[in-house]
Design a protein around this motif. Structure first.
Motif, short mmCIF file in Angstrom:
data_model
loop_
_atom_site.label_atom_id
_atom_site.label_comp_id
_atom_site.label_asym_id
_atom_site.label_seq_id
_atom_site.Cartn_x
_atom_site.Cartn_y
_atom_site.Cartn_z
N GLN A 107 0.84 -1.21 0.00
CA GLN A 107 0.00 0.00 0.00
C GLN A 107 0.87 1.26 0.00
OE1 GLN A 107 -2.51 0.34 3.49
NE2 GLN A 107 -3.69 2.03 2.62
N GLU A 108 1.91 1.25 0.83
CA GLU A 108 2.79 2.42 0.91
C GLU A 108 3.56 2.63 -0.39
OE1 GLU A 108 3.36 2.11 5.76
OE2 GLU A 108 4.96 1.40 4.44
N GLU A 109 4.00 1.52 -0.98
CA GLU A 109 4.70 1.62 -2.28
C GLU A 109 3.78 2.22 -3.35
OE1 GLU A 109 7.67 -2.30 -1.93
OE2 GLU A 109 6.09 -2.29 -3.44
N ILE A 110 2.55 1.74 -3.34
CA ILE A 110 1.59 2.20 -4.36
C ILE A 110 1.24 3.67 -4.12
CG2 ILE A 110 -0.75 1.88 -5.30
CD1 ILE A 110 1.32 -0.31 -6.12
N GLU A 111 1.07 4.05 -2.86
CA GLU A 111 0.77 5.47 -2.56
C GLU A 111 1.87 6.36 -3.12
OE1 GLU A 111 0.23 5.67 1.68
OE2 GLU A 111 -1.81 4.87 1.53
N HIS A 112 3.11 5.95 -2.91
CA HIS A 112 4.23 6.75 -3.42
C HIS A 112 4.18 6.81 -4.95
CE1 HIS A 112 8.27 8.23 -4.17
NE2 HIS A 112 8.39 7.25 -5.04
N HIS A 113 3.96 5.66 -5.57
CA HIS A 113 3.96 5.60 -7.03
C HIS A 113 2.82 6.44 -7.64
CE1 HIS A 113 4.60 3.96 -11.00
NE2 HIS A 113 3.33 3.61 -11.06
N VAL A 114 1.65 6.34 -7.03
CA VAL A 114 0.49 7.10 -7.51
C VAL A 114 0.77 8.60 -7.39
CG1 VAL A 114 -1.91 7.70 -6.90
CG2 VAL A 114 -1.25 5.30 -7.20
N GLU A 115 1.43 8.97 -6.30
CA GLU A 115 1.80 10.38 -6.11
C GLU A 115 2.73 10.84 -7.24
OE1 GLU A 115 1.04 12.74 -3.99
OE2 GLU A 115 2.71 14.15 -4.20
N GLU A 116 3.68 10.01 -7.60
CA GLU A 116 4.60 10.36 -8.70
C GLU A 116 3.84 10.51 -10.03
OE1 GLU A 116 8.48 10.15 -8.66
OE2 GLU A 116 7.83 10.84 -6.70
N GLU A 117 2.80 9.72 -10.20
CA GLU A 117 2.03 9.82 -11.45
C GLU A 117 1.09 11.03 -11.43
OE1 GLU A 117 2.06 5.24 -13.07
OE2 GLU A 117 0.23 5.89 -12.06
N GLU A 118 0.50 11.30 -10.26
CA GLU A 118 -0.57 12.30 -10.22
C GLU A 118 -0.14 13.67 -9.72
OE1 GLU A 118 -4.30 11.20 -8.57
OE2 GLU A 118 -4.24 9.16 -9.34
N ARG A 120 0.76 17.30 -9.10
CA ARG A 120 0.45 18.45 -9.96
C ARG A 120 1.73 18.99 -10.59
NH1 ARG A 120 -4.40 21.69 -8.45
NH2 ARG A 120 -3.18 23.42 -9.25
N LEU A 121 1.62 19.53 -11.73
CA LEU A 121 2.70 20.16 -12.50
C LEU A 121 3.77 19.20 -12.99
CD1 LEU A 121 3.07 23.43 -10.36
CD2 LEU A 121 1.69 23.07 -12.43
N GLU A 122 4.52 18.58 -12.05
CA GLU A 122 5.64 17.79 -12.56
C GLU A 122 5.39 16.28 -12.59
OE1 GLU A 122 7.25 18.50 -8.29
OE2 GLU A 122 5.55 19.12 -9.55
N GLY A 123 4.21 15.83 -12.17
CA GLY A 123 3.91 14.40 -12.19
C GLY A 123 3.84 13.86 -13.61
N LEU A 124 3.90 12.53 -13.72
CA LEU A 124 3.90 11.90 -15.04
C LEU A 124 2.64 12.27 -15.84
CD1 LEU A 124 5.56 9.71 -16.70
CD2 LEU A 124 3.86 8.09 -15.91
N PHE A 125 1.49 12.22 -15.19
CA PHE A 125 0.24 12.52 -15.92
C PHE A 125 0.20 13.98 -16.37
CE2 PHE A 125 -2.47 8.98 -13.67
CZ PHE A 125 -1.68 8.01 -14.27
N SER A 126 0.66 14.87 -15.49
CA SER A 126 0.71 16.29 -15.85
C SER A 126 1.58 16.52 -17.07
CB SER A 126 1.30 17.11 -14.71
OG SER A 126 0.33 17.65 -13.94
#
Ligand SMILES: [Fe+2]
Ligand SMILES: [Fe+2]
Length: 171
Positions: A107-118, A120-126
């Motif tokens: 869960q903690e790994e996924i939370e970190h990964h989702v944060e990197e994707e989502e 704002r501004l510099e995330g992967l999705f942005s």
């Protein structure tokens, strides 16, 4: 479940993230081994399908359009999660005393990964949003592949993970 509504790629991937977060939350408050196993198995299934469609469709589309380092880290984070997912999927129902701890760490790994994707501004999705990507077309591809993989994994189980950034690990 077949769905007729079409979603853009990022909306679809974010919806997957919310679903898994909800499942982790349910796991935290679940009572009884049976309920926990069911939830953990569902988490593993959803995450395996999600990682696969990102790696097959979304990440390749981002190639050359987002920071290369960030994309590479995403693949490595997926591989680390896949190892934990395989461990949890194999351990469900075996009475592993570390089972809950493994789900928590995932869960903690996924939370970190989702944060990197989502992020704002510099995330992967942005970054992907700012690039010239056809998010509607990608969304359709993701949805179709997701449906296909969900059916196949439900029927035959989650396949042995394919690691993209590591040699098969054995310790
Ligand atoms: Fe994701
Ligand atoms: Fe991801």
């Amino acid at each position: 479940m077949a769905s007729t509504k079409s979603q853009d790629a990022i909306a679809l991937l974010k919806e997957d993230h919310r679903k898994v977060e909800e499942l982790f939350k349910q796991f935290e408050s679940a009572k009884g081994d049976g309920r926990k196993e069911t939830l953990a198995t569902q988490i593993c299934l959803e995450l395996s399908v999600h990682a696969a469609i990102e790696e097959e469709i979304f990440y390749p589309a981002c190639e050359g359009k987002v920071e290369e380092d960030l994309l590479k880290e995403s693949y490595v984070e997926h591989d680390a999660a896949k190892i934990m997912i395989a461990e949890i999927a194999a351990g469900a129902g075996s009475g592993d005393e570390f089972f809950d701890a493994k789900v928590k760490v995932l869960q903690e790994e996924i939370e970190h990964h989702v944060e990197e994707e989502e992020k704002r501004l510099e995330g992967l999705f942005s970054q992907a949003r700012k690039a010239d990507l056809d998010m509607d077309a990608l969304g359709e591809q993701l949805a179709a592949r997701k449906e296909e993989l969900l059916e196949s994994y439900k029927a035959t189980g989650i396949p042995k993970p394919e690691l993209k950034t590591m040699e098969d690990v054995s310790v």
